[in-house]
Design an enzyme around this catalytic site. Sequence first.
Site, PDB file in Angstrom:
ATOM      1  NE  ARG A  25      64.337 -19.041  -4.080  1.00  0.00           N
ATOM      2  CZ  ARG A  25      65.086 -18.745  -5.136  1.00  0.00           C
ATOM      3  NH1 ARG A  25      65.181 -19.572  -6.132  1.00  0.00           N
ATOM      4  NH2 ARG A  25      65.720 -17.602  -5.181  1.00  0.00           N
ATOM      5  NE  ARG A  29      63.472 -22.700 -11.062  1.00  0.00           N
ATOM      6  CZ  ARG A  29      64.548 -21.922 -11.145  1.00  0.00           C
ATOM      7  NH1 ARG A  29      64.943 -21.457 -12.302  1.00  0.00           N
ATOM      8  NH2 ARG A  29      65.234 -21.615 -10.078  1.00  0.00           N
ATOM      9  NE  ARG A  38      58.795 -19.528 -14.195  1.00  0.00           N
ATOM     10  CZ  ARG A  38      59.188 -19.068 -15.366  1.00  0.00           C
ATOM     11  NH1 ARG A  38      58.339 -18.978 -16.344  1.00  0.00           N
ATOM     12  NH2 ARG A  38      60.432 -18.671 -15.544  1.00  0.00           N
ATOM     13  CG  ASP A  74      62.294 -12.731  -6.031  1.00  0.00           C
ATOM     14  OD1 ASP A  74      62.479 -13.907  -6.365  1.00  0.00           O
ATOM     15  OD2 ASP A  74      63.231 -11.931  -5.843  1.00  0.00           O
ATOM     16  CE1 TYR A 151      70.296 -10.732  -7.037  1.00  0.00           C
ATOM     17  CE2 TYR A 151      70.073 -10.482  -4.666  1.00  0.00           C
ATOM     18  CZ  TYR A 151      70.251 -11.291  -5.774  1.00  0.00           C
ATOM     19  OH  TYR A 151      70.395 -12.647  -5.627  1.00  0.00           O
TER      20      TYR A 151
HETATM   21  O1  CP3 Z   1      60.837 -20.157  -0.540  1.00  0.00           O
HETATM   22  C1  CP3 Z   1      59.813 -20.111  -1.240  1.00  0.00           C
HETATM   23  O2  CP3 Z   1      59.250 -21.134  -1.675  1.00  0.00           O
HETATM   24  C2  CP3 Z   1      59.139 -18.771  -1.496  1.00  0.00           C
HETATM   25  C3  CP3 Z   1      59.505 -18.122  -2.684  1.00  0.00           C
HETATM   26  C4  CP3 Z   1      60.838 -17.412  -2.865  1.00  0.00           C
HETATM   27  C5  CP3 Z   1      61.353 -17.150  -4.154  1.00  0.00           C
HETATM   28  N1  CP3 Z   1      62.440 -16.346  -4.040  1.00  0.00           N
HETATM   29  C6  CP3 Z   1      60.759 -17.627  -5.396  1.00  0.00           C
HETATM   30  C7  CP3 Z   1      61.571 -17.674  -6.618  1.00  0.00           C
HETATM   31  C8  CP3 Z   1      61.712 -16.815  -1.957  1.00  0.00           C
HETATM   32  C9  CP3 Z   1      61.680 -16.836  -0.448  1.00  0.00           C
HETATM   33  C10 CP3 Z   1      62.709 -16.133  -2.716  1.00  0.00           C
HETATM   34  C11 CP3 Z   1      63.775 -15.308  -2.119  1.00  0.00           C
HETATM   35  C12 CP3 Z   1      64.876 -14.857  -2.975  1.00  0.00           C
HETATM   36  N2  CP3 Z   1      64.823 -14.347  -4.227  1.00  0.00           N
HETATM   37  C13 CP3 Z   1      66.217 -14.784  -2.533  1.00  0.00           C
HETATM   38  C14 CP3 Z   1      66.702 -15.138  -1.166  1.00  0.00           C
HETATM   39  C15 CP3 Z   1      66.798 -16.588  -0.931  1.00  0.00           C
HETATM   40  C16 CP3 Z   1      68.002 -17.241  -1.499  1.00  0.00           C
HETATM   41  O3  CP3 Z   1      67.797 -18.163  -2.320  1.00  0.00           O
HETATM   42  O4  CP3 Z   1      69.116 -16.901  -1.117  1.00  0.00           O
HETATM   43  C17 CP3 Z   1      66.990 -14.282  -3.596  1.00  0.00           C
HETATM   44  C18 CP3 Z   1      68.480 -14.060  -3.594  1.00  0.00           C
HETATM   45  C19 CP3 Z   1      66.078 -13.994  -4.659  1.00  0.00           C
HETATM   46  C20 CP3 Z   1      66.389 -13.372  -5.972  1.00  0.00           C
HETATM   47  C21 CP3 Z   1      66.112 -14.283  -7.092  1.00  0.00           C
HETATM   48  N3  CP3 Z   1      64.852 -14.722  -7.440  1.00  0.00           N
HETATM   49  C22 CP3 Z   1      67.049 -14.865  -7.973  1.00  0.00           C
HETATM   50  C23 CP3 Z   1      68.558 -14.658  -7.905  1.00  0.00           C
HETATM   51  C24 CP3 Z   1      66.313 -15.651  -8.867  1.00  0.00           C
HETATM   52  C25 CP3 Z   1      66.851 -16.370 -10.078  1.00  0.00           C
HETATM   53  C26 CP3 Z   1      67.528 -17.622  -9.709  1.00  0.00           C
HETATM   54  C27 CP3 Z   1      66.597 -18.777  -9.836  1.00  0.00           C
HETATM   55  O5  CP3 Z   1      66.497 -19.577  -8.896  1.00  0.00           O
HETATM   56  O6  CP3 Z   1      65.997 -18.918 -10.946  1.00  0.00           O
HETATM   57  C28 CP3 Z   1      64.941 -15.595  -8.503  1.00  0.00           C
HETATM   58  C29 CP3 Z   1      63.822 -16.278  -9.152  1.00  0.00           C
HETATM   59  C30 CP3 Z   1      62.917 -17.083  -8.308  1.00  0.00           C
HETATM   60  N4  CP3 Z   1      62.431 -16.709  -7.084  1.00  0.00           N
HETATM   61  C31 CP3 Z   1      62.336 -18.338  -8.658  1.00  0.00           C
HETATM   62  C32 CP3 Z   1      61.493 -18.704  -7.600  1.00  0.00           C
HETATM   63  C33 CP3 Z   1      60.620 -19.922  -7.502  1.00  0.00           C
HETATM   64  C34 CP3 Z   1      62.541 -19.087  -9.958  1.00  0.00           C
HETATM   65  C35 CP3 Z   1      61.593 -18.498 -10.943  1.00  0.00           C
HETATM   66  C36 CP3 Z   1      61.213 -19.439 -12.060  1.00  0.00           C
HETATM   67  O7  CP3 Z   1      60.198 -20.161 -11.919  1.00  0.00           O
HETATM   68  O8  CP3 Z   1      61.905 -19.404 -13.095  1.00  0.00           O
END
Ligand code: CP3
Length: 348
Positions: A25, A29, A38, A74, A151
């Site tokens: 990640r 943010r 964003r 994602d 999911y």
């Molecule tokens: O790692 C990176 O920098 C690459 C980007 C990346 C994102 N999601 C961006 C993201 C990666 C590799 C993921 C994978 C992802 N997405 C996973 C597996 C990794 C883990 O954390 O276990 C999962 C479970 C998801 C599903 C997901 N996406 C959820 C549950 C959420 C909401 C929770 C949150 O953190 O807000 C997201 C949103 C998400 N994916 C964001 C980002 C940067 C936040 C979005 C925002 O800017 O509001």
Amino acid sequence: MIKNDLLIKAAKMQKTERTPIWIMRQAGRYLPEYRKIREKADFLTMIKTPELATEVTIQPVDIIGVDAAIIFSDILVIPEAMGFEYSMQEKVGPKFKTPIVSANQIRKIEIPDVREKLNYVFEAVKMTKSQLNGKVPLIGFSGSPWTLLTYLIEGGSSKNFGKTKKFILNERKAAHQLLEKISLTIIEYLSIKIESGIDIYQIFDSWGGVLSKSHYLEFSLKYIDLIISELKKRYNIPSIIFSKGVFNSLEEMSETQANVISLDWTIPIDFAKKVTNNKKSLQGNLDPTILYANETEIAKEAEKVLAEFGNGNGHIFNLGHGILPDIEPSKLKFLVDYVKSESRKYHE
Ligand code: CP3
């Protein structure tokens, strides 16, 4: 040609002059530069617009100095391509419009044409690859079939995965049919990502740890190995598996075709090295919350991880899970600089 190919070498257990570091990640943010983009675009628009995805993918390489970029996307693009629409709700997370409740829905799912449906991801990969210009490797990724299944059945994030567990216990055959369909979709997806330019890929099994050992092997690891084995036949790039909370099956993970096992922060890395018999490279595993501490404490804990891995090759430094959104970027920069300089002594 990649100028800094430490990550690829470490993944293959080859000799490097220091330990490479990237952060799960890392595009997100906690970075003001990310938040600025964003503010103008919602998350789904960002991942579907190759110019924006490229820009935020490269931010941590330039700002933090990590040894790899991970394509901004994602894991949920796969269920969406399979016909399950979702929205990303502020402070709640993803919500699927029509979650899976019956075996009948699964029977009707067709393997999608990912080249067409997820073209925006492949375009983002190509654009990022071109803008990186060989500076560092580009990581591609996918969710694991099991994590994506949760999911689809829960309809979003969950605390106890009650619906999912009820489903796999009562509709075992249909659950396997769904895992197979997701796996086939992922194989095509990662194949095109590889052809578009990624240098290595990671499979995120964020929810493997909610399963008992026998269920983990049956419903999760089996399908991860299926994907990796198939891709190994087609391409020659390394792979990383991250199953969060799956302490109990490290040995079985080390028997898969993966090159790297990514560890969460609860597993001492020296213990993991022993259990996996030095067969795989290891990635990890600083507790993400250590970045709330001061620099002296961060250095101490980072050194502990380096020392626990000890001398030799095959270590990729990372956090044990994603960086939290309220971490100060300067703390991460401190960690990255620390690992870059202090890991050298373990590679002499
Ligand atoms: O790692 C990176 O920098 C690459 C980007 C990346 C994102 N999601 C961006 C993201 C990666 C590799 C993921 C994978 C992802 N997405 C996973 C597996 C990794 C883990 O954390 O276990 C999962 C479970 C998801 C599903 C997901 N996406 C959820 C549950 C959420 C909401 C929770 C949150 O953190 O807000 C997201 C949103 C998400 N994916 C964001 C980002 C940067 C936040 C979005 C925002 O800017 O509001």
